[in-house]
Scaffold this motif. Structure first.
Motif, PDB file in Angstrom:
ATOM      1  N   GLY A 158       0.814  -1.208   0.000  1.00  0.00           N
ATOM      2  CA  GLY A 158       0.000   0.000   0.000  1.00  0.00           C
ATOM      3  C   GLY A 158       0.844   1.253   0.000  1.00  0.00           C
ATOM      4  O   GLY A 158       2.076   1.202  -0.089  1.00  0.00           O
ATOM      5  N   ILE A 159       0.180   2.380   0.123  1.00  0.00           N
ATOM      6  CA  ILE A 159       0.820   3.693   0.099  1.00  0.00           C
ATOM      7  C   ILE A 159       0.789   4.292   1.507  1.00  0.00           C
ATOM      8  O   ILE A 159      -0.241   4.245   2.186  1.00  0.00           O
ATOM      9  N   VAL A 160       1.917   4.853   1.958  1.00  0.00           N
ATOM     10  CA  VAL A 160       1.991   5.496   3.267  1.00  0.00           C
ATOM     11  C   VAL A 160       1.250   6.835   3.194  1.00  0.00           C
ATOM     12  O   VAL A 160       1.550   7.663   2.337  1.00  0.00           O
ATOM     13  N   ILE A 161       0.268   7.022   4.092  1.00  0.00           N
ATOM     14  CA  ILE A 161      -0.484   8.279   4.090  1.00  0.00           C
ATOM     15  C   ILE A 161      -0.181   9.140   5.309  1.00  0.00           C
ATOM     16  O   ILE A 161      -0.540  10.308   5.331  1.00  0.00           O
ATOM     17  N   SER A 162       0.496   8.579   6.336  1.00  0.00           N
ATOM     18  CA  SER A 162       0.853   9.376   7.503  1.00  0.00           C
ATOM     19  C   SER A 162       2.060   8.775   8.210  1.00  0.00           C
ATOM     20  O   SER A 162       2.180   7.554   8.330  1.00  0.00           O
ATOM     21  N   THR A 163       2.948   9.670   8.679  1.00  0.00           N
ATOM     22  CA  THR A 163       4.113   9.246   9.476  1.00  0.00           C
ATOM     23  C   THR A 163       4.239  10.115  10.720  1.00  0.00           C
ATOM     24  O   THR A 163       5.318  10.229  11.284  1.00  0.00           O
ATOM     25  N   SER A 164       3.143  10.745  11.138  1.00  0.00           N
ATOM     26  CA  SER A 164       3.221  11.722  12.223  1.00  0.00           C
ATOM     27  C   SER A 164       3.410  11.098  13.608  1.00  0.00           C
ATOM     28  O   SER A 164       3.809  11.787  14.529  1.00  0.00           O
ATOM     29  N   MET A 165       3.135   9.809  13.752  1.00  0.00           N
ATOM     30  CA  MET A 165       3.329   9.152  15.045  1.00  0.00           C
ATOM     31  C   MET A 165       4.748   8.603  15.160  1.00  0.00           C
ATOM     32  O   MET A 165       5.403   8.342  14.154  1.00  0.00           O
ATOM     33  N   ASP A 166       5.208   8.404  16.373  1.00  0.00           N
ATOM     34  CA  ASP A 166       6.546   7.886  16.617  1.00  0.00           C
ATOM     35  C   ASP A 166       6.574   6.380  16.368  1.00  0.00           C
ATOM     36  O   ASP A 166       5.822   5.638  16.996  1.00  0.00           O
ATOM     37  N   LYS A 167       7.430   5.931  15.434  1.00  0.00           N
ATOM     38  CA  LYS A 167       7.604   4.524  15.076  1.00  0.00           C
ATOM     39  C   LYS A 167       6.341   3.862  14.522  1.00  0.00           C
ATOM     40  O   LYS A 167       6.211   2.648  14.556  1.00  0.00           O
ATOM     41  N   THR A 168       5.409   4.664  14.015  1.00  0.00           N
ATOM     42  CA  THR A 168       4.179   4.129  13.446  1.00  0.00           C
ATOM     43  C   THR A 168       3.879   4.835  12.130  1.00  0.00           C
ATOM     44  O   THR A 168       4.021   6.048  12.028  1.00  0.00           O
ATOM     45  N   ILE A 169       3.479   4.037  11.137  1.00  0.00           N
ATOM     46  CA  ILE A 169       3.035   4.601   9.863  1.00  0.00           C
ATOM     47  C   ILE A 169       1.611   4.128   9.605  1.00  0.00           C
ATOM     48  O   ILE A 169       1.194   3.088  10.116  1.00  0.00           O
TER      49      ILE A 169
END
Length: 88
Positions: free
Chosen positions: A17-28
């Motif tokens: 899939g496509i990454v839509i968010s990386t704003s959390m720590d160690k979570t996409i």
């Protein structure tokens, strides 16, 4: 948007899939889009779902195509982990 690909190696599922968010720590957050026939009308429609995946080293960026694999639950919503970044 994303290429739908499902493989089963043993009991663990794999999704692309496509990454839509990386704003959390160690979570996409990965959006997985699948094309399935409508139950009644049999027309092919798109179904999308968001998966929370563990990214230990912060390798993925927004817009990357990634492969994730199912794992034991890490938190309440997170039971997938990043397998590899396929393209930027």
């Amino acid at each position: 948007m994303s290429e739908s690909q499902t493989k089963t190696s043993g009991l663990r599922k794999t999704r692309v899939g496509i990454v839509i968010s990386t704003s959390m720590d160690k979570t996409i957050v990965v959006e997985y889009t699948n094309r399935v026939p409508h139950p009644r009308f049999k027309k092919i429609i798109k179904r999308s779902k968001k998966f929370y995946a563990h990214d230990e080293n912060g390798e993925a960026a927004v817009g990357d195509k990634v492969s994730i694999i199912e794992t034991k639950p890490i938190s309440k919503k997170k039971c997938w982990k990043l397998q590899e970044v396929l393209s930027h």
